[in-house]
Design a protein around this motif. Structure first.
Motif, PDB file in Angstrom:
ATOM      1  N   ILE A 221       0.782  -1.162   0.008  1.00  0.00           N
ATOM      2  CA  ILE A 221      -0.023   0.157   0.066  1.00  0.00           C
ATOM      3  C   ILE A 221       0.825   1.149  -0.005  1.00  0.00           C
ATOM      4  N   VAL A 222       1.965   1.229   0.843  1.00  0.00           N
ATOM      5  CA  VAL A 222       2.897   2.386   0.893  1.00  0.00           C
ATOM      6  C   VAL A 222       3.483   2.576  -0.423  1.00  0.00           C
TER       7      VAL A 222
ATOM      8  N   ASN B 152      -0.268  25.046   2.256  1.00  0.00           N
ATOM      9  CA  ASN B 152       0.046  26.097   3.365  1.00  0.00           C
ATOM     10  C   ASN B 152       1.388  26.000   3.778  1.00  0.00           C
TER      11      ASN B 152
ATOM     12  N   LYS C 223       0.141  18.132   1.473  1.00  0.00           N
ATOM     13  CA  LYS C 223      -0.585  17.936  -0.076  1.00  0.00           C
ATOM     14  C   LYS C 223       0.380  17.898  -1.198  1.00  0.00           C
TER      15      LYS C 223
ATOM     16  N   VAL D  93       4.462   7.199   5.172  1.00  0.00           N
ATOM     17  CA  VAL D  93       3.543   5.950   5.549  1.00  0.00           C
ATOM     18  C   VAL D  93       2.135   6.569   5.832  1.00  0.00           C
TER      19      VAL D  93
ATOM     20  N   ASN E 143      -3.202   9.635   4.224  1.00  0.00           N
ATOM     21  CA  ASN E 143      -4.235   8.481   4.001  1.00  0.00           C
ATOM     22  C   ASN E 143      -5.583   8.974   4.242  1.00  0.00           C
ATOM     23  N   ASP E 144      -5.965   9.616   4.893  1.00  0.00           N
ATOM     24  CA  ASP E 144      -7.247  10.016   5.262  1.00  0.00           C
ATOM     25  C   ASP E 144      -8.015  10.379   3.938  1.00  0.00           C
ATOM     26  N   TYR E 145      -7.192  11.372   3.252  1.00  0.00           N
ATOM     27  CA  TYR E 145      -7.778  11.988   2.032  1.00  0.00           C
ATOM     28  C   TYR E 145      -7.923  10.661   0.982  1.00  0.00           C
TER      29      TYR E 145
ATOM     30  N   LEU F  63      -8.241   7.221   1.439  1.00  0.00           N
ATOM     31  CA  LEU F  63      -9.387   6.819   1.922  1.00  0.00           C
ATOM     32  C   LEU F  63     -10.686   7.104   1.621  1.00  0.00           C
ATOM     33  N   THR F  64     -10.910   8.312   1.693  1.00  0.00           N
ATOM     34  CA  THR F  64     -12.244   8.964   1.535  1.00  0.00           C
ATOM     35  C   THR F  64     -12.328  10.010   0.244  1.00  0.00           C
TER      36      THR F  64
ATOM     37  N   ILE G  87     -15.369  11.346  -1.803  1.00  0.00           N
ATOM     38  CA  ILE G  87     -16.022  12.296  -1.315  1.00  0.00           C
ATOM     39  C   ILE G  87     -15.224  13.671  -0.930  1.00  0.00           C
ATOM     40  N   SER G  88     -14.066  13.319  -0.347  1.00  0.00           N
ATOM     41  CA  SER G  88     -13.237  14.313  -0.043  1.00  0.00           C
ATOM     42  C   SER G  88     -12.823  15.284  -1.192  1.00  0.00           C
TER      43      SER G  88
ATOM     44  N   LEU H 132     -15.616  17.258  -2.648  1.00  0.00           N
ATOM     45  CA  LEU H 132     -15.896  18.523  -1.752  1.00  0.00           C
ATOM     46  C   LEU H 132     -14.749  19.452  -1.806  1.00  0.00           C
ATOM     47  N   ILE H 133     -13.533  19.075  -1.906  1.00  0.00           N
ATOM     48  CA  ILE H 133     -12.430  19.975  -1.669  1.00  0.00           C
ATOM     49  C   ILE H 133     -12.225  20.874  -3.162  1.00  0.00           C
TER      50      ILE H 133
ATOM     51  N   THR I 157     -14.139  23.697  -3.828  1.00  0.00           N
ATOM     52  CA  THR I 157     -13.709  25.128  -3.081  1.00  0.00           C
ATOM     53  C   THR I 157     -12.600  25.719  -3.845  1.00  0.00           C
TER      54      THR I 157
END
Lengths: 470, 300
Positions: B18-19, B78, B121, B154, B158-160, B162-163, B166-167, B170-171, B174
């Motif tokens: 996965i990594v 950022n 990012k 690692v 990962n959150d981004y 995985l989702t 949807i993420s 939505l992002i 914007t």
């Protein structure tokens, strides 16, 4: 040394190695040494207090057994319990009572001077003192014999996986096991599985939620009702995953050493009513309070009025056990009210569909958690008011509620991820309850999933276990 | 014990796979309205703005599109530091992107910080070679260990991922060509006055200065017009000694490199108007509109 630190991993690996090269009859000695070393890594100075309490309760236990009358036995029982409770009071409750009495005097315009003392409660004191009381009470009730070997008794009290935050294991289940410590491959594997699940709950769910929940609960006035609602909901998940995660790890570690322990949680959020919830939540404490408070008070055998009173006393004590604060008392009081109302209403919930019963129970429990988590009653009441009157599903309100997770546009991904993993825990428990799956491959798949997820999504920088503070 | 070892082995293989997949191919899943991938797909940008959240919040992409000649795009991360801005520019050029006018964020605080990745990012947007380059830069300038390595290779993004369905939806909604389409409200004077400054710094960081020089040299080599832009900050920032000293150092550096710049005071913009600011350094929607209209008029 927390369970999820590298130093603990090193500690446990070295200990396991030494443990299984040591002959069976000597293994408990190694566990005793390890337990005291482990405790000293938390608070090396207060190990003397632990030792003194252990010595005193060992001595009084022997005296209870040797007593030639019930009166003498009772004398030694109280002689054993009261000093231990006194220490618990001194370390945990003295400041609270001083402050409360000062406030009380102020109400009547009497001179009040609250001399607060900076006492830090020894880690695990609520747990090990309850174990000591349990040990003495069981000898008094003739359910067990006093342990003649002081060091075995000292191991029972200080057993390292349990000393920080339980479970409050009973002497009749733990002490006999120390005499015959064998390698049990099935138990060893079960322990490993439990440890993995525990780490998943703590590192992937609880640690990820703690910052958000703390932020909202500390400054609820800065956030809308939607954020308050989300924080309350997430706290119910956090506290479950944090505490049951700790218990899973503690029990799992015990299993690695060939020791079986009682189950501390049994799918509590699938409870059909509050009574059922308390049979499934922090079982070792609930059963302790039932056996040593509720039943000695008369339990439910002396009519409705006495039962209502006994429920009230037991739950208020349960609240107080969690911490010396009005919020904990109120939390205990709310649970007492739930139970009392249920008793008076004759269990009207039973007539409803089982799933609806589960949802209602979850909502009631979650509402009570607000008082448990809030720093003051005012804050808790504000949270409740904010949720009722300022809750909104408008997109701006949801955005404002979700933003504190990360402070940028990754906040939604963060929330969705943690909710998804919380759902997996829920789904697993639901399956275990309603569609039990016995195939080993199925359980192995879950374990691999949890392990992979810990590696990829674990938050290793989170706070210590919540119940370690109690 | 065998069973446990087997489980650990399977886990190790899965995690490694996965990594590796993530670090090699995740950039193919990035947004279509922000970051570097849309620029690479487009191949040519007339006006490229590279900077931090101050560019994202402070520049109105719609207004620039309508009033600047040719295509415009705002590439922001950022806390984007000069060392990273250099790497981003090199990455784009390596992929054959052509840029005519290059506008760089002039924010002295990021130029005073030790090199570090402030926005994961970037890792989502780039291939493995670029990630290794960033990692090398971080390792050279900081003390890094297993934890940093784990966070970098690692667990980042990962959150981004995985989702993602949807993420990303939505992002992406914007952003428009890297610019923010959100309309944040301004603050009140009281709120802004209550905010703390950013503390002291010990001058510009050597590595960051080196990166600024390298960006300017690269722009000259590739025939790009380069201009540094300082977006407006709330009035209290302009009375902050540390900020002013660092800004002076930056200006001296740019002067020595004969590079043009537009400072906040060069644009008619009211830095005391609280409703133009979300906080001390980020403009509100009103501030963004007011500032961009003035800026576009003076851009070379």
């Amino acid at each position: 040394m927390t369970f999820y630190s590298f130093s603990f991993l090193e500690f446990i690996l070295v200990l396991l190695l030494l443990y299984y090269v040591t002959p069976g009859r000597h293994r408990w000695k190694l566990l005793l040494a390890a337990s005291y070393i482990f405790y000293m890594t938390w608070e090396w100075k207060l190990v003397l207090l632990l030792l003194a309490c252990t010595l005193w309760t060992y001595f009084t236990g022997m005296q209870i057994q040797a007593a030639d009358s019930r009166k003498a036995a009772k004398f030694w029982l109280l002689s054993g319990i009261l000093p231990v409770l006194g220490l618990l009071f001194l370390y945990k409750y003295l400041n609270f009572f001083l402050e409360a009495s000062a406030k009380f005097l102020t109400v009547f315009h009497l001179p009040a001077e609250s001399k607060m003392t900076a006492i830090l409660a020894p880690v695990g004191i609520s747990f090990y003192t309850f174990k000591m009381i349990s040990y003495l009470a069981e000898i008094y009730k003739d359910n067990i014999k006093a342990e003649s070997n002081f060091f075995l008794y000292a191991l029972y009290i200080s057993f390292f996986p349990q000393i920080i935050a339980g479970p409050i294991e009973r002497p009749d289940s733990l002490l006999p096991q120390f005499r015959n410590l064998q390698y049990n491959p099935v138990l060893f594997y079960q322990g490993f599985e439990l440890i993995v699940i525990g780490f998943f709950k703590k590192l992937v769910i609880a640690n990820r939620l703690s910052n958000y929940v703390d932020t909202i609960f500390q400054n609820p006035r800065d956030y809308n009702g939607t954020a308050g609602f989300l924080a309350a909901l997430l706290f119910s998940i956090l506290i479950y995953c944090d505490f049951s995660g700790y218990s899973d790890i503690a029990i799992g570690i015990g299993n690695l050493f060939g020791i079986t322990c009682i189950r501390n949680f049994d799918k509590p959020y699938l409870s059909k009513n509050i009574r059922d919830f308390w049979r499934r939540w922090h079982i070792s404490l609930s059963s302790w309070l039932r056996d040593y408070v509720f039943i000695p008070l008369g339990g439910s055998r002396k009519g409705t009025a006495v039962t209502l009173r006994n429920i009230g006393i037991t739950f208020i004590l349960s609240g107080l056990w969690h911490g010396a604060d009005w919020t904990f008392l109120l939390w205990g009081g709310i649970h007492a009210l739930y139970q009392q109302a249920s008793l008076l209403a004759g269990g009207i919930l039973h007539k409803l569909n089982e799933k609806i019963q589960i949802v209602i129970t979850y909502i009631l429990v979650t509402a009570a958690w607000i008082f448990f988590k809030a720093n003051t009653i005012d804050t808790a009441l504000y949270m409740v008011k904010n949720i009722i009157f300022n809750f909104s599903l408008r997109i701006e309100a949801i955005q404002a509620a979700v933003l504190p997770f990360t402070g940028d546009n990754t906040c939604l991904a963060y929330l969705l991820t943690v909710l998804l993993f919380a759902f997996f825990i829920f789904a697993k428990e639901w399956n275990e309850k309603y569609k039990p799956h016995k195939k080993a491959a199925f359980h192995m798949a879950w374990t691999v999933f949890f392990l992979v997820t810990i590696f990829l999504f674990g938050n290793f920088g989170g706070s210590s276990f919540l119940y370690a503070q109690f | 014990m065998k069973r446990i070892l087997r489980l650990l082995l399977i886990t190790g293989i899965l995690v490694t796979a996965i990594v590796i997949l993530k670090n090699n191919f995740a950039y193919k899943l990035t947004g279509t309205s922000y970051g570097m991938q849309p620029i690479i797909k487009e191949g040519y940008i007339k006006n490229l703005f590279i900077g931090s959240s101050m560019f994202r919040q402070g520049l109105d992409i719609n207004y620039m599109e309508g009033n600047l000649e040719g295509s415009s795009y705002i590439l922001t991360y950022n806390g984007n530091q000069p060392v990273l801005m250099l790497m981003e520019l090199e990455y784009l050029l390596d992929y054959g992107v052509r840029i005519e006018n290059l506008y760089m964020d002039l924010y002295p605080y990021t130029a005073a910080a030790p090199p570090w990745i402030s926005d994961n990012k970037i890792l989502l947007d780039t291939n493995l070679a670029m990630k290794i380059k960033i990692w090398d830069m971080i390792s050279e300038n900081n003390t890094v260990g297993i934890k940093e390595f784990y966070d970098f290779f690692v667990s980042a993004n990962n959150d981004y991922l995985l989702t993602y369905p949807i993420s990303n939806t939505l992002i992406s909604n914007t952003f428009y060509r890297g610019g923010s389409t959100l309309k944040p409200e301004g603050s009140t004077r009281k709120e802004l006055d209550a905010l703390q400054g950013f503390g002291t710094r010990e001058g510009l960081n050597e590595a960051q200065v080196g990166a600024i020089k390298a960006v300017i040299a690269l722009a000259k080599e590739k025939d790009m017009n380069i201009t540094y832009i300082e977006t407006p900050k709330y009035a209290t920032m302009f009375s902050d000694d540390t900020y002013l000293i660092l800004k002076k150092d930056m200006v001296q550096l740019l002067d020595s490199m004969e590079t043009s710049y537009i400072l906040a005071e060069d644009i008619p913009f009211d830095c005391k108007e609280a409703s133009y600011f979300q906080d001390l350094i980020h403009l509100s929607f009103d501030g963004r509109q007011a500032y961009t209209q003035e800026l576009v008029g003076v851009l070379p």
